[in-house]
Motif scaffolding. Structure first.
Motif, PDB file in Angstrom:
ATOM      1  N   GLN A 253       0.835  -1.168   0.104  1.00  0.00           N
ATOM      2  CA  GLN A 253       0.067  -0.017  -0.016  1.00  0.00           C
ATOM      3  C   GLN A 253       0.923   1.413  -0.049  1.00  0.00           C
ATOM      4  OE1 GLN A 253      -3.309  -0.165  -0.390  1.00  0.00           O
ATOM      5  NE2 GLN A 253      -3.273   2.178  -0.576  1.00  0.00           N
ATOM      6  N   CYS A 290      -7.278   4.164   1.651  1.00  0.00           N
ATOM      7  CA  CYS A 290      -6.838   2.725   1.773  1.00  0.00           C
ATOM      8  C   CYS A 290      -5.489   2.366   2.645  1.00  0.00           C
ATOM      9  CB  CYS A 290      -6.445   1.997   0.440  1.00  0.00           C
ATOM     10  SG  CYS A 290      -7.849   1.803  -0.757  1.00  0.00           S
ATOM     11  N   THR A 294      -5.603  -0.185   5.794  1.00  0.00           N
ATOM     12  CA  THR A 294      -4.767  -1.090   5.680  1.00  0.00           C
ATOM     13  C   THR A 294      -3.907  -0.905   7.201  1.00  0.00           C
ATOM     14  OG1 THR A 294      -4.253  -1.065   3.563  1.00  0.00           O
ATOM     15  CG2 THR A 294      -2.671  -1.991   4.842  1.00  0.00           C
TER      16      THR A 294
END
Length: 328
Positions: A253, A290, A294
């Motif tokens: 990520q 995101c 995460t």
């Protein structure tokens, strides 16, 4: 006196000069190509000991440094070694080469993809330097420079990460530095335009509004990486498979953050192009959302992190809304 004349003083008649040295060069090159094309890396190794593995690896680098130093002196200090003696001279560094191959093959990927990737790149660099060093010995060019390159890598190898947590921290600092560069350049541009200096006279009030609004989103990205890095340092562990995997997931990520920040920052410079600003702002906002999710799902996000992650979640949305209102 040329190289052939120098060799003739040390070699027997009809000798195939530096045959052993050149064979070692070929072996290094073959090893390099093998590793670059390898796909069957070990996932796990029974009874793997991190402490024993890295202790052996440290000893290997020290031995390689010693063998390279020995050969460097032998091939730059008269009289040059006879080719008949080369086999014994290259026995030590050949054993180092074999140990290097074995070492990489015995670092199981269950210790972390992020860690393995870092050491894979390091081994490629070390083998490449070793190849150039071996070539320099038999063509008598740049021996000192090539020796120094191997020495430098042997020294840096001792300081590379030894677990997945340390590896992620290294990558995250690199990513933060890239984001900080974009942030700093954008801040300088914003300050210039806001000051009304000559170079800013052609900028419209609208362009300035877009730049200022976008700057807030870039700043949020920078602070988010900084804050999460602190939590990883303080709360992260690398003792279980789940913990080790958390770093790999987070790295995936993290790895595209600087690229998305750069794209967005570039779109903010005048004259503003609405579709480009809108698209890059949405991409960065989605990524940061995101990123937060995460982070929250990892073991290094503890209960006290709940407050600041909520603050950043709201900051991402707020700054995106400010940009969106201007370019929609």
């Amino acid at each position: 006196m040329d190289d052939c004349s120098k060799i003739a003083l040390s070699c027997d008649k009809d000798c195939q000069c530096h045959l052993v040295a050149k064979q070692f060069t070929n072996n290094v090159l073959t090893t390099l190509e093998q590793i670059k094309g390898e796909t069957a890396w070990k996932i796990e190794i029974k009874n793997f000991s991190r402490l024993i593995y890295w202790d052996k690896h440290s000893n290997l680098l020290a031995l390689l440094h010693k063998e390279v130093s020995k050969l460097s002196v032998m091939y730059t200090t008269p009289p040059l070694p006879k080719c008949a003696d080369e086999k014994s001279l290259f026995d030590g560094i050949t054993q180092c080469l074999l140990a290097m191959i074995s070492s990489l093959y015995h670092l199981p990927q269950e210790q972390g993809q992020t860690l393995f990737k870092q050491w894979y790149k390091y081994n490629i660099s070390l083998l490449s330097a070793l190849h150039e060093f071996s070539v320099s010995l038999w063509n008598s060019q740049n021996v000192a420079q090539c020796t120094g390159a191997v020495w430098e890598l042997c020294a840096s190898g001792k300081n590379l990460p030894k677990d997945n947590k340390e590896s992620l921290i290294v990558y995250q600092k690199q990513e933060l530095a890239l984001v900080d560069d974009a942030y700093t350049e954008l801040e300088m541009a914003k300050n210039t335009y806001e000051s009304g200096r000559t170079e800013a006279e052609s900028m419209s009030n609208y362009d300035l509004s877009v730049l200022v609004a976008g700057f807030g989103l870039v700043k949020t990205a920078k602070l988010l990486i900084t804050k999460s890095l602190k939590s990883i340092k303080n709360n992260g562990h690398a003792d279980t498979v789940t913990q080790i995997t958390d770093y790999d997931v987070f790295y995936q990520q993290l790895s595209s953050t600087s690229e998305l920040v750069d794209d967005f920052a570039a779109s903010l410079y005048p004259p503003s192009h609405k579709p480009e600003v809108k698209s890059s702002a949405t991409s960065l906002t989605d990524h940061l959302s995101c990123f937060l999710e995460t982070f929250r799902q990892s073991h290094f996000c503890i209960e006290t992190d709940g407050t600041w992650t909520t603050v950043f979640e709201n900051a991402v949305k707020h700054n995106h809304d400010k940009v969106s209102q201007l370019v929609t």
